[in-house]
Design an enzyme around this catalytic site. Sequence first.
Site, PDB file in Angstrom:
ATOM      1  N   CYS A 197      -2.732  -4.122  -8.246  1.00  0.00           N
ATOM      2  CA  CYS A 197      -2.502  -2.677  -8.204  1.00  0.00           C
ATOM      3  C   CYS A 197      -2.758  -1.998  -9.543  1.00  0.00           C
ATOM      4  O   CYS A 197      -2.956  -0.779  -9.593  1.00  0.00           O
ATOM      5  CB  CYS A 197      -1.093  -2.371  -7.709  1.00  0.00           C
ATOM      6  SG  CYS A 197       0.200  -3.227  -8.613  1.00  0.00           S
ATOM      7  N   GLU A 241       6.859  -0.202  -5.187  1.00  0.00           N
ATOM      8  CA  GLU A 241       5.814  -0.508  -6.175  1.00  0.00           C
ATOM      9  C   GLU A 241       4.512  -0.498  -5.402  1.00  0.00           C
ATOM     10  O   GLU A 241       4.207  -1.433  -4.669  1.00  0.00           O
ATOM     11  CB  GLU A 241       6.100  -1.866  -6.833  1.00  0.00           C
ATOM     12  CG  GLU A 241       5.350  -2.079  -8.131  1.00  0.00           C
ATOM     13  CD  GLU A 241       3.959  -2.619  -7.901  1.00  0.00           C
ATOM     14  OE1 GLU A 241       2.998  -1.812  -7.933  1.00  0.00           O
ATOM     15  OE2 GLU A 241       3.818  -3.828  -7.683  1.00  0.00           O
ATOM     16  N   LEU A 242       3.754   0.598  -5.561  1.00  0.00           N
ATOM     17  CA  LEU A 242       2.641   0.864  -4.657  1.00  0.00           C
ATOM     18  C   LEU A 242       1.307   0.800  -5.384  1.00  0.00           C
ATOM     19  O   LEU A 242       1.157   0.115  -6.380  1.00  0.00           O
ATOM     20  CB  LEU A 242       2.863   2.225  -3.987  1.00  0.00           C
ATOM     21  CG  LEU A 242       4.226   2.377  -3.287  1.00  0.00           C
ATOM     22  CD1 LEU A 242       4.405   3.782  -2.737  1.00  0.00           C
ATOM     23  CD2 LEU A 242       4.392   1.344  -2.187  1.00  0.00           C
ATOM     24  N   GLU A 250      -7.578   3.778  -4.023  1.00  0.00           N
ATOM     25  CA  GLU A 250      -7.392   2.457  -4.601  1.00  0.00           C
ATOM     26  C   GLU A 250      -8.364   1.511  -3.903  1.00  0.00           C
ATOM     27  O   GLU A 250      -8.235   1.244  -2.709  1.00  0.00           O
ATOM     28  CB  GLU A 250      -5.960   1.968  -4.393  1.00  0.00           C
ATOM     29  CG  GLU A 250      -5.722   0.579  -4.972  1.00  0.00           C
ATOM     30  CD  GLU A 250      -4.329   0.048  -4.687  1.00  0.00           C
ATOM     31  OE1 GLU A 250      -3.749  -0.584  -5.580  1.00  0.00           O
ATOM     32  OE2 GLU A 250      -3.838   0.271  -3.572  1.00  0.00           O
ATOM     33  N   SER A 298       0.829  -1.207   0.000  1.00  0.00           N
ATOM     34  CA  SER A 298       0.000   0.000   0.000  1.00  0.00           C
ATOM     35  C   SER A 298       0.862   1.255   0.000  1.00  0.00           C
ATOM     36  O   SER A 298       1.979   1.273   0.526  1.00  0.00           O
ATOM     37  CB  SER A 298      -0.920   0.010   1.223  1.00  0.00           C
ATOM     38  OG  SER A 298      -0.184   0.288   2.398  1.00  0.00           O
TER      39      SER A 298
END
Length: 472
Positions: free
Chosen positions: A281, A247-248, A375, A228
């Site tokens: 994601c 890498e979110l 998200e 996250s």
Amino acid sequence: MDTHPVIIGGKHHYNSTTFPVLNPYTRETIAMVCAAGPREVEKAVRTAEQGAIIMAALPAWKRSEMLFRLAELVEEEADELTDIIIREGGKVRRSAAMEVVRAAKTIRLSAEEAVRIHDQVVPMDGSPQGEGRIAMIMRVPLGVVLAITPFNLPLNQVCHKAGPALAAGNSCIIKPSSATPLTGLKFGELMLRAGFPGETVNVIPCRPDIAESMATDRRIACLSFTGSSPVGWHLRAKTPARRVILELGGNAAVIVHDDADLTLAASRIIEGAYSHAGQVCISVQRVFVQRAVSDRLTGELVSRCNALTLGDPEDPATDIGPMINPKETEKAIRRVKETVKSGAEVLCGGRISGNILVPTILAGTDPGMEVNCEEVFAPILTITPYDSFEEAVQMVNDSRFGLQAGVFTKDLALAIHASRFIQCGAVLVNDIPTFRIDSMPYGGVKESGIGREGPYFAIREMTEEKLVIIRP
């Protein structure tokens, strides 16, 4: 019931602190896993330091050979790995099987790149003082890489971090998600069978605060985190690691213009929105469609959404399985209900069936609603019409995230405009943002992260440039 130990220095370590691993579909406990504490973390970091020295001394061909063997073992154990991913992660069978295929490919790419880490000659005679000298830039490993990985890709994300780290001559500590630790522990066992020195094999399931203590340890040279956005940026602010790869999250968008192949767009959007119950994601979350074709595309999306098969992820016919746990399912349905209260319309789904959130499509939302600006990480899709293409690009950019975006159009000028002005790490023309192959540079901008994955690109992140000047 089996209790799985942590792996430190290639050896099993049991302790009295354990946690359950639950099957997301049945909610049954399928295993107990030992949770590392401060003592185990200290031992793992010290051991990984030794492992870094060993790996840095190994020739590239040897590192490559071990990685090729590891890829072979992943393929040999594909059935077991697939079953583990299904049982602990709730991923449907065909997606779990594909993840294993991709993981073997990622390790094989890392093996190939291990022998392609090139030095670079630097000209020195551009200055009188440099005449006669020879210089080169050497790429050298950083040391200990801490890989913190998510539940949604419990094998391939481990491979995207450990593979390049080991190829470059680093050691690696793997901290798998507490929801899906069994896959990471199995990977550690395969590393040992592939011949990696014991000091380089460290798989540490643990609580978030213990993971943070590792991330903030000065002996960690590189932190590679997937998860996250709030957690990732928090760790970046606290870690002293020389390199940080994040890498979110994202709220990936797709633009569908009136000249697009609507059947292709609808098919790809449904796949991108609902793969692994939207827990990706780069899942398609927002669709912006040109007003003239809005009704046609919406109708096809609803029809395809209603045709998806929900059920047991073990069943090869299942399209949509459960989310990772009831808490996340309730959070997602709460967002849907709040959106409806604010005036949006549920076109399909919007409810829970058994323990599965039915794939949902929403219309009449606005940019400030959580289903658009956050998200959602759930099988939820919003559809918004637009008039001009420039307006659509602006709506895509109206987000603090920027991972990947898709554009469906036959107009080259519009495709170029989108590629130039959409603010994200990648723009895919006539495809969905959920597309990824494991060799490509992958990463985002804005709050979606820093750095790039993909073995070649990750190796660059996980090595240091060292200048060497020789005076004959």
